[in-house]
Design a protein around this motif. Sequence first.
Motif, PDB file in Angstrom:
ATOM      1  N   ILE A 182       0.852  -1.189   0.000  1.00  8.45           N
ATOM      2  CA  ILE A 182       0.000   0.000   0.000  1.00  8.45           C
ATOM      3  C   ILE A 182       0.886   1.237   0.000  1.00  8.45           C
ATOM      4  O   ILE A 182       1.713   1.425   0.903  1.00  8.45           O
ATOM      5  CB  ILE A 182      -0.948   0.018   1.215  1.00  8.45           C
ATOM      6  CG1 ILE A 182      -1.922  -1.173   1.154  1.00  8.45           C
ATOM      7  CG2 ILE A 182      -1.732   1.317   1.261  1.00  8.45           C
ATOM      8  CD1 ILE A 182      -2.905  -1.221   2.303  1.00  8.45           C
ATOM      9  N   ASP A 183       0.722   2.051  -1.035  1.00  9.90           N
ATOM     10  CA  ASP A 183       1.491   3.293  -1.172  1.00  9.90           C
ATOM     11  C   ASP A 183       2.990   3.050  -1.023  1.00  9.90           C
ATOM     12  O   ASP A 183       3.710   3.795  -0.349  1.00  9.90           O
ATOM     13  CB  ASP A 183       1.023   4.339  -0.154  1.00  9.90           C
ATOM     14  CG  ASP A 183      -0.379   4.842  -0.447  1.00  9.90           C
ATOM     15  OD1 ASP A 183      -0.795   4.771  -1.613  1.00  9.90           O
ATOM     16  OD2 ASP A 183      -1.055   5.297   0.496  1.00  9.90           O
ATOM     17  N   GLN A 239      -2.689   1.686  -4.513  1.00  8.58           N
ATOM     18  CA  GLN A 239      -2.336   3.109  -4.441  1.00  8.58           C
ATOM     19  C   GLN A 239      -3.568   3.889  -4.010  1.00  8.58           C
ATOM     20  O   GLN A 239      -4.610   3.835  -4.656  1.00  8.58           O
ATOM     21  CB  GLN A 239      -1.846   3.607  -5.805  1.00  8.58           C
ATOM     22  CG  GLN A 239      -1.339   5.025  -5.801  1.00  8.58           C
ATOM     23  CD  GLN A 239       0.039   5.150  -5.146  1.00  8.58           C
ATOM     24  OE1 GLN A 239       0.693   4.142  -4.900  1.00  8.58           O
ATOM     25  NE2 GLN A 239       0.464   6.368  -4.857  1.00  8.58           N
ATOM     26  N   THR A 240      -3.460   4.609  -2.905  1.00  6.99           N
ATOM     27  CA  THR A 240      -4.598   5.386  -2.425  1.00  6.99           C
ATOM     28  C   THR A 240      -4.659   6.723  -3.148  1.00  6.99           C
ATOM     29  O   THR A 240      -3.694   7.173  -3.769  1.00  6.99           O
ATOM     30  CB  THR A 240      -4.513   5.612  -0.907  1.00  6.99           C
ATOM     31  OG1 THR A 240      -3.326   6.340  -0.606  1.00  6.99           O
ATOM     32  CG2 THR A 240      -4.490   4.282  -0.173  1.00  6.99           C
ATOM     33  N   SER A 242      -4.753  10.676  -3.853  1.00  9.42           N
ATOM     34  CA  SER A 242      -4.002  11.818  -3.332  1.00  9.42           C
ATOM     35  C   SER A 242      -4.695  13.107  -3.727  1.00  9.42           C
ATOM     36  O   SER A 242      -5.630  13.110  -4.539  1.00  9.42           O
ATOM     37  CB  SER A 242      -2.565  11.806  -3.876  1.00  9.42           C
ATOM     38  OG  SER A 242      -2.568  11.832  -5.288  1.00  9.42           O
ATOM     39  N   ASN A 374      -5.113  12.394   3.361  1.00 12.28           N
ATOM     40  CA  ASN A 374      -3.842  12.378   2.637  1.00 12.28           C
ATOM     41  C   ASN A 374      -3.504  13.809   2.222  1.00 12.28           C
ATOM     42  O   ASN A 374      -4.369  14.517   1.701  1.00 12.28           O
ATOM     43  CB  ASN A 374      -3.931  11.498   1.389  1.00 12.28           C
ATOM     44  CG  ASN A 374      -4.366  10.074   1.716  1.00 12.28           C
ATOM     45  OD1 ASN A 374      -4.223   9.628   2.847  1.00 12.28           O
ATOM     46  ND2 ASN A 374      -4.891   9.375   0.734  1.00 12.28           N
ATOM     47  N   SER A 386       4.878  14.516   2.552  1.00 14.74           N
ATOM     48  CA  SER A 386       3.656  13.834   2.121  1.00 14.74           C
ATOM     49  C   SER A 386       3.218  12.851   3.199  1.00 14.74           C
ATOM     50  O   SER A 386       4.060  12.185   3.822  1.00 14.74           O
ATOM     51  CB  SER A 386       3.899  13.086   0.802  1.00 14.74           C
ATOM     52  OG  SER A 386       2.728  12.415   0.384  1.00 14.74           O
ATOM     53  N   SER A 388      -0.097  10.004   4.046  1.00  9.57           N
ATOM     54  CA  SER A 388      -1.382   9.368   3.755  1.00  9.57           C
ATOM     55  C   SER A 388      -1.790   8.549   4.969  1.00  9.57           C
ATOM     56  O   SER A 388      -1.008   7.755   5.492  1.00  9.57           O
ATOM     57  CB  SER A 388      -1.287   8.479   2.511  1.00  9.57           C
ATOM     58  OG  SER A 388      -0.329   7.456   2.680  1.00  9.57           O
ATOM     59  N   ASN A 457       1.361   6.536   6.443  1.00 11.63           N
ATOM     60  CA  ASN A 457       2.529   6.486   5.570  1.00 11.63           C
ATOM     61  C   ASN A 457       3.034   7.909   5.365  1.00 11.63           C
ATOM     62  O   ASN A 457       2.318   8.748   4.811  1.00 11.63           O
ATOM     63  CB  ASN A 457       2.138   5.851   4.233  1.00 11.63           C
ATOM     64  CG  ASN A 457       3.330   5.526   3.372  1.00 11.63           C
ATOM     65  OD1 ASN A 457       4.395   6.109   3.513  1.00 11.63           O
ATOM     66  ND2 ASN A 457       3.149   4.588   2.465  1.00 11.63           N
ATOM     67  N   ARG A 474      11.075   7.615   4.305  1.00 11.13           N
ATOM     68  CA  ARG A 474       9.675   7.243   4.527  1.00 11.13           C
ATOM     69  C   ARG A 474       9.543   6.421   5.808  1.00 11.13           C
ATOM     70  O   ARG A 474      10.394   5.575   6.118  1.00 11.13           O
ATOM     71  CB  ARG A 474       9.160   6.424   3.348  1.00 11.13           C
ATOM     72  CG  ARG A 474       7.679   6.046   3.424  1.00 11.13           C
ATOM     73  CD  ARG A 474       7.298   5.125   2.262  1.00 11.13           C
ATOM     74  NE  ARG A 474       7.603   5.727   0.973  1.00 11.13           N
ATOM     75  CZ  ARG A 474       6.783   6.535   0.311  1.00 11.13           C
ATOM     76  NH1 ARG A 474       5.602   6.839   0.818  1.00 11.13           N
ATOM     77  NH2 ARG A 474       7.141   7.033  -0.851  1.00 11.13           N
ATOM     78  N   SER A 476       6.375   4.197   7.733  1.00  7.71           N
ATOM     79  CA  SER A 476       5.008   3.697   7.627  1.00  7.71           C
ATOM     80  C   SER A 476       4.656   2.886   8.860  1.00  7.71           C
ATOM     81  O   SER A 476       5.496   2.152   9.401  1.00  7.71           O
ATOM     82  CB  SER A 476       4.865   2.819   6.375  1.00  7.71           C
ATOM     83  OG  SER A 476       3.586   2.239   6.323  1.00  7.71           O
TER      84      SER A 476
END
Length: 1013
Positions: A182-183, A239-240, A242, A374, A386, A388, A457, A474, A476
Amino acid sequence: MKKRLNGFLTLLLVLVVQIGFAQEKTVTGTVVDEEGLPLPGVNVIEKGTSNGAQTDFDGNYAISVASGDVIVFSYVGFATQQVTVGAADTYNVTLKTDAGALEEVVVMGYVSKKREDMTGSAVQIDSEALQQTPMATVDQALQGKVSGLQISTSSGTPGSVQDIRIRGISSINAGNEPLYVIDGVPIINTNVGGSSATSSLSSLASLNSNDIASITVLKDASATASYGARGANGVIVIQTKSGKAGKTSINVSSYYGFANNAIDGPDMLTGAEREILYYEGIMNTFGVGSMDEAKAFEAANLGDYGGYVAWNAAGRPEGNWDEVIKNNDAPLQEHTISATGGTEDHSFYASLGYFDQEATVIGSEFERISGSLNFTKNLSDNLEFSSSNTGSHTFQDGLLEGSAYFSSPFTARYFMSPIDIPYNEDGSFNLNTGIPNPLYIAENDIDQSKLTRILSNNSVNWRTPIENLSFTSRFSLDYQVYNYKTYNNRQLGDGDDTNGYAFFASRNTVTYVFQNSIDYLLSFGDHNFDFKALQEFQKYRRNYMSAEGDQFVADGLSNLASAGNPTGVNSEFTDWAVASYLGTASYNFDSRYILNGTYRREGNSRFAEQNRWGDFWSVGAAWNIHREDFLAGNDFINNLKLRASYGKTGNADIGLNQYQVLFNYDSDYAGTGGAYPAGYGNEDLTWETSYTFDAGIEFGLWQNRLTGSLAYYRRESQDLLLNVPLSFTTGFDSQFRNIGSMENKGFEAELDFEVVRSDDFNMSIGGNVGTVDNEVLEVAQDANGNEIAVTNGSYQRSAKGTLVNEWFLPTWAGVDPETGVDTYYTDGVGSETTTSYTQAKRVYQGSSALPSITAGLNFHVDFKGFFLDASGYYAGGHQVYESWHRYINQPNLFATAFYNGYDSLMDRWQQPGDQTRVTKSVFGGQPWTYNSKYLYDGDFFRLRNVTFGYDFNPAVTEAVGMSSARIFVRGTNLYTWVKDDNLQHDPEVDASGFTSIATPPVKSVVLGVNLKF
């Protein structure tokens, strides 16, 4: 003279410059999308030059050009548009969405690539297609959409787990589920249910499909090698959605409808039919000549054994259990509101959703509340943050359906006697039934799962001072809190002998992932390079606690504090970690010749330190033939690509600590704790590995009216993680070892044809097909060199040269027309026959539960706002086994006195010469006789989705303050075709291949609207 000449030349030069400047002017305008929303960041370029500009936040632009010049407007996801400059100074442009352009960029998790730059096999499903299936779990929407992907519903209970296989089965004893991402972050997707006896609960049920922008299925090594030891079974990338800079847009999606069972299943015996078979059993078993004599014989020797004397005296009432346990037209609804917008330096997407679905039987329901936020923020000119975030709470009121539990309402049609009635004359529950009344149990027992899940994330991207070099960090987090409660009432059912029973479980899991990556783009001339280096660390931690007790003093008490007798308590802690380093490199020459390479070094805590790290890689190449000069200006071929890839991936999906010699410390010796050996261990244990070759061709013809692809693949799995039997002198019965190999190979094809393409009327048809040819190449051997076949239960076996988990059963030879009993081949078809089941050898049946061919079909037509979409799914070339035939599909006392049987038992043998599949009825309880009589062709086709709707004219929606509006009616699983008439249960069985008496898949009809403001 010379001075005069210089002056004249100077004057002429000034005049030329003045004329040139006089021809140029500043052109301005606004660029919007089809909904009238401004598009910031649109490239505005003078054709054939480097002169250009970009639109600002409000979609405005300004560019200096001359009359006659051509301005090119381009933006990702929209069709490029050209405008020739004339006398006007203002040119407003509306860019139209380009479906082909949207598909150009494929999200693959760690990276995203243009489709023509890909060398591997990947299929991307957009958000609109995902919302075609009104189900609790988003993975159900993939069925029939992707070639080579097999998906089956293990239960129709809302929120249940789905079985998904990509290009067959890669392992015999290790896991076969794909990896979910996911993402860009790998997640854990397992059954989070609290008990194997009750309904499963998918962790994907926590996601709202309206929040998902796309799902990409990665199938070959070039696409999956970046996921290393977890990519062997394929990867599903989610992919969620944005945010999008511009005016805030609000979307409302809502539907409401009703669901019923997708198929009716077998018709059951009525009380009158059951009585006939019962007395025939007495006639055939005791040599009684007539029905009246059979009744007299029973009265004299057996009493009212079958209960039919009392039933006749009561007026022969019929129980109709099949109807009373149904929740006809079970409500189904989902409502989501979302908003997206932003400014030049930030954007956001936010949503709130509610989903509720009742099961098609009494006593079960699923409910979910979800929200997401997000957003992206430019912290500076070269630093972007960024985030989400998704939060959800799900509630599942489940059922006892994990085995033959008589308390499950759905099994009442099979196990409740039709001569027992559900209610007394006063309307109260009839508690004097042969099996506890499931209506009472459904009202008084508890089986509840509650899952709260937070996915967060977060990343920071730094565009370094070095051109085209960026760094991303990143973090998560996947945090889940699960609570499970079951209670069996003290009056009737599973808890009556202990005065009530309760079990509670609480589980907290957290998975966190750290990623750091560097991306670098390099271009010179027609040469383009793309490099990525990534470091990743993933940690999983699980805390679990459970307790149980019985002896409740009063009805209505179900918490353990009220249990008079605590019977057990348990707590556990589990953790594992995966660390990896990844490097990818891509090269293309003028977008014609493509080379991709991936290398991943990964360490997994499931293996001993000396075997913990492994290397996984892939290489791929592609040739975009349509970009060659010899096809320039060709109106027939718009896209033509050859691609091929080869690589190594892995599988480590086995239990923890299998490499260690373990001791358990949960023994109780007269109140004192004790230890005992629990695992033999194997320090040499390491990954299964899969080597995959994939080659294909992609094409688009006639202005891409006809598009499609053809592919061939071969995947060989080596060093299988097999659970090998041990000599009992070791004190253990088995040990995991790396030994054995198997292969899967096949062909895949996808084709879409736009039959009609116009402004007012469009029609298209398409589909996909995938095959799987599976063979086991090697298994373990004993000390004498003899092969050790791998068994899956008692009647599936894997050995060299067979299918994985091939059916291994005695072969049925039919019902003897002279005696009415089953006959069997002693050693497979063609050998002698016998009436003795024990004399019939088990042999390979040449089939397994894995479909060897799957296909999807889709159809679309629209006319002046009206549209119709339909899709279907086919699976075939496999066989499924009817798991409960001993009790409900054989004419014996199980079907005629204790439980109930199929109505088809009435087609039984009655006299010499009868040709039938059903033996004569007998008075007795026959033992289990697993054989090919109950092995059926599993081929089926299901009309998966049909949607009819209307998109309102923009003039209408704008008049009421909306950007767009859609109303639709959607049907799911409206029709099911089954090849084998003898297969009476739903053909969509789980990966085990056994039919189920759990709640079947559902068909539904919903009415919905989509509104945009």
